[in-house]
Design a protein around this motif. Structure first.
Motif, PDB file in Angstrom:
ATOM      1  N   SER A   1     -36.410 -27.807 -34.511  1.00  0.00           N
ATOM      2  CA  SER A   1     -35.634 -27.654 -33.241  1.00  0.00           C
ATOM      3  C   SER A   1     -36.065 -27.297 -31.876  1.00  0.00           C
ATOM      4  O   SER A   1     -37.117 -26.663 -31.898  1.00  0.00           O
ATOM      5  CB  SER A   1     -34.386 -26.583 -33.659  1.00  0.00           C
ATOM      6  OG  SER A   1     -33.918 -27.003 -34.772  1.00  0.00           O
TER       7      SER A   1
ATOM      8  N   ASP B   1     -35.386 -23.877 -37.082  1.00  0.00           N
ATOM      9  CA  ASP B   1     -35.804 -23.297 -35.976  1.00  0.00           C
ATOM     10  C   ASP B   1     -37.169 -22.453 -36.267  1.00  0.00           C
ATOM     11  O   ASP B   1     -37.732 -21.680 -35.474  1.00  0.00           O
ATOM     12  CB  ASP B   1     -34.920 -22.227 -35.169  1.00  0.00           C
ATOM     13  CG  ASP B   1     -34.330 -21.431 -36.236  1.00  0.00           C
ATOM     14  OD1 ASP B   1     -34.627 -21.565 -37.572  1.00  0.00           O
ATOM     15  OD2 ASP B   1     -33.591 -20.350 -35.669  1.00  0.00           O
TER      16      ASP B   1
ATOM     17  N   ARG C   1     -27.703 -28.572 -33.777  1.00  0.00           N
ATOM     18  CA  ARG C   1     -29.098 -28.798 -34.347  1.00  0.00           C
ATOM     19  C   ARG C   1     -29.310 -30.150 -35.175  1.00  0.00           C
ATOM     20  O   ARG C   1     -30.436 -31.020 -34.751  1.00  0.00           O
ATOM     21  CB  ARG C   1     -29.149 -27.688 -35.484  1.00  0.00           C
ATOM     22  CG  ARG C   1     -30.762 -27.484 -35.823  1.00  0.00           C
ATOM     23  CD  ARG C   1     -30.860 -26.473 -37.047  1.00  0.00           C
ATOM     24  NE  ARG C   1     -30.313 -25.320 -36.304  1.00  0.00           N
ATOM     25  CZ  ARG C   1     -30.863 -24.255 -35.542  1.00  0.00           C
ATOM     26  NH1 ARG C   1     -32.242 -24.671 -35.211  1.00  0.00           N
ATOM     27  NH2 ARG C   1     -30.322 -23.211 -35.214  1.00  0.00           N
TER      28      ARG C   1
ATOM     29  N   GLU D   1     -32.231 -23.752 -28.716  1.00  0.00           N
ATOM     30  CA  GLU D   1     -31.382 -22.936 -29.510  1.00  0.00           C
ATOM     31  C   GLU D   1     -30.022 -23.494 -29.820  1.00  0.00           C
ATOM     32  O   GLU D   1     -29.664 -24.202 -28.504  1.00  0.00           O
ATOM     33  CB  GLU D   1     -31.376 -21.553 -28.818  1.00  0.00           C
ATOM     34  CG  GLU D   1     -32.504 -20.764 -28.705  1.00  0.00           C
ATOM     35  CD  GLU D   1     -33.036 -20.165 -29.909  1.00  0.00           C
ATOM     36  OE1 GLU D   1     -32.126 -19.778 -30.904  1.00  0.00           O
ATOM     37  OE2 GLU D   1     -34.125 -20.339 -30.362  1.00  0.00           O
TER      38      GLU D   1
END
Length: 242
Positions: A69, A51, A79, A72
């Protein structure tokens, strides 16, 4: 059978912020982990999924492969599932981003499960090791697993399982080691399924797989990974490189 390794890498960390970008002998922790995964020569490809722009740039700048990513995510499985959804792959190995001293032997063991599973009865494979110290058995940070006679997981818990109402009956206490190998479809199914009460209570994502009927083959090992969870762990890791 195409096998890849995916290293989920969050920048934020409650116990040790930005630990994956810390210097470890002239390279960041995440870069060393990525290079170690490649050096095992077990995988057709290796990706970091993150992320963080910093981590993404660190891997790409050094000639590696990274996936950013889009959403969230609450768990590593989520992920990874997003990252591999459109990749042509059969088996996905989850390599921990904070373990730069990768041992190929336990990874080979979980890969071998799928090579031997010609009838495709296994959805996931993972590792466990025996623990005997009472403090380790009672420590809720050590996730315990119980298995059936074919070494398929029955349940994972932070509690002591099985409960020792009777002693000296041959019970072995097994600690779960968080290296996973997934069939791609199992990951995609996980991604679309809701969190239920067992997972929410124990805060263990592997329980979602069990609650929805996925089969997790456990493999016993003596390997204990060397993770970097604290600043003290990082100092120990630096000394190992000297």
């Amino acid at each position: 059978m195409k096998i890849i390794a995916v290293i989920p890498a969050r920048y934020a960390s409650t116990r040790f912020p930005a630990k994956l970008m810390q210097d470890l002998g002239g390279k960041t922790v995440i870069l060393r982990t990525y290079e170690a995964a490649i050096s095992t020569q077990l995988f057709d490809d290796v990706f970091v999924v993150t992320d963080s722009e910093l981590i993404f740039d660190e891997i790409v700048f050094n000639g590696g492969k990274a996936i950013k990513s889009i959403k969230e995510h609450e768990s590593g499985s989520d992920r990874i599932a997003e990252a591999v959804e459109n990749l042509d792959v059969d088996i996905v190995i989850n390599v921990q981003g904070d373990e730069p001293f990768i041992d190929a032997a336990p990874l080979e063991k979980v890969i071998e499960v799928f090579k031997n599973d010609t009838s495709k009865q296994v959805d996931l494979a993972s590792l466990m090791c025996e623990i005997k110290d009472e403090a380790d058995i009672n420590n809720p940070n050590n996730v315990k697993v119980v298995v059936n006679q074919d070494s398929f997981a029955l349940y994972f818990s932070r509690s002591v399982i099985p409960y020792p109402r009777e002693v000296n009956v041959g019970v072995r206490y097994m600690k779960h080691i968080g290296i996973y190998a997934f069939r791609k479809q199992a990951l995609l199914d996980f991604y679309s399924l809701p969190m239920k009460s067992l997972e929410a209570s124990e805060k263990l994502e592997q329980l979602r797989y069990l609650e929805f009927g996925k089969r997790i083959k456990m493999v016993e090992t003596n390997h204990i990974g060397i993770g970097i969870d604290t600043a003290e762990d990082l100092e120990k890791a630096r000394k190992m490189l000297l």
